[in-house]
Design a protein around this motif. Structure first.
Motif, PDB file in Angstrom:
ATOM      1  N   THR A  18      25.121  18.566  98.733  1.00 36.03           N
ATOM      2  CA  THR A  18      23.750  18.539  99.234  1.00 36.03           C
ATOM      3  C   THR A  18      23.130  17.154  99.058  1.00 36.03           C
ATOM      4  O   THR A  18      22.464  16.645  99.963  1.00 36.03           O
ATOM      5  CB  THR A  18      22.895  19.592  98.516  1.00 36.03           C
ATOM      6  OG1 THR A  18      23.526  20.863  98.646  1.00 36.03           O
ATOM      7  CG2 THR A  18      21.514  19.651  99.102  1.00 36.03           C
ATOM      8  N   GLY A  19      23.352  16.541  97.909  1.00 40.55           N
ATOM      9  CA  GLY A  19      22.819  15.206  97.676  1.00 40.55           C
ATOM     10  C   GLY A  19      23.374  14.174  98.630  1.00 40.55           C
ATOM     11  O   GLY A  19      22.642  13.333  99.165  1.00 40.55           O
ATOM     12  N   SER A  20      24.671  14.254  98.908  1.00 38.66           N
ATOM     13  CA  SER A  20      25.261  13.283  99.828  1.00 38.66           C
ATOM     14  C   SER A  20      24.824  13.538 101.275  1.00 38.66           C
ATOM     15  O   SER A  20      24.636  12.596 102.045  1.00 38.66           O
ATOM     16  CB  SER A  20      26.784  13.282  99.719  1.00 38.66           C
ATOM     17  OG  SER A  20      27.288  14.571  99.927  1.00 38.66           O
ATOM     18  N   LEU A  21      24.608  14.801 101.638  1.00 37.06           N
ATOM     19  CA  LEU A  21      24.089  15.083 102.981  1.00 37.06           C
ATOM     20  C   LEU A  21      22.652  14.595 103.155  1.00 37.06           C
ATOM     21  O   LEU A  21      22.286  14.072 104.210  1.00 37.06           O
ATOM     22  CB  LEU A  21      24.167  16.579 103.272  1.00 37.06           C
ATOM     23  CG  LEU A  21      25.533  17.110 103.651  1.00 37.06           C
ATOM     24  CD1 LEU A  21      25.479  18.628 103.767  1.00 37.06           C
ATOM     25  CD2 LEU A  21      26.003  16.507 104.943  1.00 37.06           C
ATOM     26  N   ILE A  22      21.853  14.746 102.120  1.00 39.99           N
ATOM     27  CA  ILE A  22      20.475  14.259 102.185  1.00 39.99           C
ATOM     28  C   ILE A  22      20.456  12.736 102.272  1.00 39.99           C
ATOM     29  O   ILE A  22      19.671  12.149 103.025  1.00 39.99           O
ATOM     30  CB  ILE A  22      19.669  14.779 100.981  1.00 39.99           C
ATOM     31  CG1 ILE A  22      19.431  16.276 101.130  1.00 39.99           C
ATOM     32  CG2 ILE A  22      18.337  14.047 100.851  1.00 39.99           C
ATOM     33  CD1 ILE A  22      18.781  16.915  99.934  1.00 39.99           C
ATOM     34  N   LEU A  23      21.336  12.069 101.530  1.00 38.55           N
ATOM     35  CA  LEU A  23      21.424  10.611 101.629  1.00 38.55           C
ATOM     36  C   LEU A  23      21.862  10.177 103.019  1.00 38.55           C
ATOM     37  O   LEU A  23      21.340   9.195 103.562  1.00 38.55           O
ATOM     38  CB  LEU A  23      22.392  10.068 100.582  1.00 38.55           C
ATOM     39  CG  LEU A  23      21.866   9.995  99.160  1.00 38.55           C
ATOM     40  CD1 LEU A  23      22.988   9.619  98.202  1.00 38.55           C
ATOM     41  CD2 LEU A  23      20.742   9.003  99.070  1.00 38.55           C
ATOM     42  N   ALA A  24      22.798  10.897 103.611  1.00 36.48           N
ATOM     43  CA  ALA A  24      23.232  10.558 104.965  1.00 36.48           C
ATOM     44  C   ALA A  24      22.118  10.809 105.974  1.00 36.48           C
ATOM     45  O   ALA A  24      21.933  10.035 106.922  1.00 36.48           O
ATOM     46  CB  ALA A  24      24.475  11.370 105.330  1.00 36.48           C
ATOM     47  N   PHE A  25      21.336  11.874 105.773  1.00 36.60           N
ATOM     48  CA  PHE A  25      20.232  12.177 106.672  1.00 36.60           C
ATOM     49  C   PHE A  25      19.115  11.145 106.560  1.00 36.60           C
ATOM     50  O   PHE A  25      18.412  10.862 107.525  1.00 36.60           O
ATOM     51  CB  PHE A  25      19.703  13.579 106.377  1.00 36.60           C
ATOM     52  CG  PHE A  25      18.655  14.051 107.326  1.00 36.60           C
ATOM     53  CD1 PHE A  25      18.935  14.221 108.668  1.00 36.60           C
ATOM     54  CD2 PHE A  25      17.378  14.317 106.879  1.00 36.60           C
ATOM     55  CE1 PHE A  25      17.963  14.651 109.553  1.00 36.60           C
ATOM     56  CE2 PHE A  25      16.400  14.756 107.744  1.00 36.60           C
ATOM     57  CZ  PHE A  25      16.692  14.911 109.088  1.00 36.60           C
ATOM     58  N   SER A  26      18.955  10.560 105.380  1.00 38.07           N
ATOM     59  CA  SER A  26      17.916   9.550 105.208  1.00 38.07           C
ATOM     60  C   SER A  26      18.226   8.286 106.011  1.00 38.07           C
ATOM     61  O   SER A  26      17.308   7.528 106.339  1.00 38.07           O
ATOM     62  CB  SER A  26      17.742   9.205 103.733  1.00 38.07           C
ATOM     63  OG  SER A  26      18.789   8.368 103.276  1.00 38.07           O
ATOM     64  N   LEU A  27      19.476   8.066 106.330  1.00 39.94           N
ATOM     65  CA  LEU A  27      19.825   6.906 107.154  1.00 39.94           C
ATOM     66  C   LEU A  27      19.175   6.974 108.532  1.00 39.94           C
ATOM     67  O   LEU A  27      18.843   5.950 109.120  1.00 39.94           O
ATOM     68  CB  LEU A  27      21.344   6.797 107.308  1.00 39.94           C
ATOM     69  CG  LEU A  27      22.091   6.318 106.081  1.00 39.94           C
ATOM     70  CD1 LEU A  27      23.589   6.370 106.336  1.00 39.94           C
ATOM     71  CD2 LEU A  27      21.672   4.923 105.704  1.00 39.94           C
ATOM     72  N   LEU A  28      18.979   8.181 109.043  1.00 40.48           N
ATOM     73  CA  LEU A  28      18.291   8.318 110.331  1.00 40.48           C
ATOM     74  C   LEU A  28      16.860   7.806 110.252  1.00 40.48           C
ATOM     75  O   LEU A  28      16.377   7.149 111.180  1.00 40.48           O
ATOM     76  CB  LEU A  28      18.305   9.779 110.775  1.00 40.48           C
ATOM     77  CG  LEU A  28      19.662  10.384 111.073  1.00 40.48           C
ATOM     78  CD1 LEU A  28      19.516  11.863 111.383  1.00 40.48           C
ATOM     79  CD2 LEU A  28      20.316   9.660 112.222  1.00 40.48           C
ATOM     80  N   PHE A  29      16.184   8.088 109.140  1.00 43.52           N
ATOM     81  CA  PHE A  29      14.818   7.599 108.982  1.00 43.52           C
ATOM     82  C   PHE A  29      14.782   6.091 108.755  1.00 43.52           C
ATOM     83  O   PHE A  29      13.866   5.421 109.207  1.00 43.52           O
ATOM     84  CB  PHE A  29      14.110   8.331 107.854  1.00 43.52           C
ATOM     85  CG  PHE A  29      13.753   9.738 108.208  1.00 43.52           C
ATOM     86  CD1 PHE A  29      12.719  10.004 109.084  1.00 43.52           C
ATOM     87  CD2 PHE A  29      14.448  10.802 107.675  1.00 43.52           C
ATOM     88  CE1 PHE A  29      12.382  11.296 109.425  1.00 43.52           C
ATOM     89  CE2 PHE A  29      14.125  12.096 107.998  1.00 43.52           C
ATOM     90  CZ  PHE A  29      13.088  12.343 108.879  1.00 43.52           C
ATOM     91  N   TRP A  30      15.780   5.545 108.046  1.00 43.30           N
ATOM     92  CA  TRP A  30      15.836   4.096 107.879  1.00 43.30           C
ATOM     93  C   TRP A  30      16.065   3.409 109.220  1.00 43.30           C
ATOM     94  O   TRP A  30      15.451   2.378 109.512  1.00 43.30           O
ATOM     95  CB  TRP A  30      16.935   3.697 106.900  1.00 43.30           C
ATOM     96  CG  TRP A  30      16.577   3.924 105.475  1.00 43.30           C
ATOM     97  CD1 TRP A  30      17.186   4.780 104.616  1.00 43.30           C
ATOM     98  CD2 TRP A  30      15.530   3.299 104.728  1.00 43.30           C
ATOM     99  NE1 TRP A  30      16.575   4.722 103.388  1.00 43.30           N
ATOM    100  CE2 TRP A  30      15.565   3.827 103.430  1.00 43.30           C
ATOM    101  CE3 TRP A  30      14.551   2.353 105.035  1.00 43.30           C
ATOM    102  CZ2 TRP A  30      14.671   3.426 102.440  1.00 43.30           C
ATOM    103  CZ3 TRP A  30      13.675   1.955 104.049  1.00 43.30           C
ATOM    104  CH2 TRP A  30      13.733   2.488 102.776  1.00 43.30           C
ATOM    105  N   ILE A  31      16.931   3.971 110.045  1.00 44.22           N
ATOM    106  CA  ILE A  31      17.191   3.381 111.366  1.00 44.22           C
ATOM    107  C   ILE A  31      15.957   3.492 112.247  1.00 44.22           C
ATOM    108  O   ILE A  31      15.600   2.546 112.956  1.00 44.22           O
ATOM    109  CB  ILE A  31      18.418   4.054 112.009  1.00 44.22           C
ATOM    110  CG1 ILE A  31      19.683   3.678 111.251  1.00 44.22           C
ATOM    111  CG2 ILE A  31      18.540   3.681 113.474  1.00 44.22           C
ATOM    112  CD1 ILE A  31      20.899   4.463 111.642  1.00 44.22           C
ATOM    113  N   ALA A  32      15.277   4.627 112.199  1.00 51.51           N
ATOM    114  CA  ALA A  32      14.056   4.792 112.991  1.00 51.51           C
ATOM    115  C   ALA A  32      12.983   3.818 112.528  1.00 51.51           C
ATOM    116  O   ALA A  32      12.284   3.206 113.349  1.00 51.51           O
ATOM    117  CB  ALA A  32      13.558   6.232 112.886  1.00 51.51           C
TER     118      ALA A  32
END
Length: 79
Positions: A50-64
């Motif tokens: 779960t922690g690694s999926l949340i970190l990967a999902f945060s990359l979308l917000f960094w890119i945006a």
């Protein structure tokens, strides 16, 4: 250059909401990942995944945040 102005000013840009969400997801994901690694719990694998999926999902917000803060002068646009 003044000594207080060595690094310039800190601006979040126009998309401070994306910056805040990305930072929040990074903190939550890192906490879950580290708790899953270092705590002796029965559901450690759930926390790590779960922690690694949340970190990967945060990359979308960094890119945006990064792409929506790019500024192109009107001269460079072929309108």
């Amino acid at each position: 250059m003044l000594p207080g102005k060595l690094w310039g000013t800190c601006r979040l840009g126009r998309c401070a909401l994306f910056f805040g969400l990305a930072l929040l997801l990074d903190v939550v994901g890192l906490v879950l990942l580290l708790v899953g690694i270092f705590a002796s719990l029965d559901f450690w694998d759930f926390l790590i995944y779960t922690g690694s999926l949340i970190l990967a999902f945060s990359l979308l917000f960094w890119i945006a945040w990064y792409t929506l803060n790019m500024e192109v002068p009107l001269e460079k646009l072929d309108l």
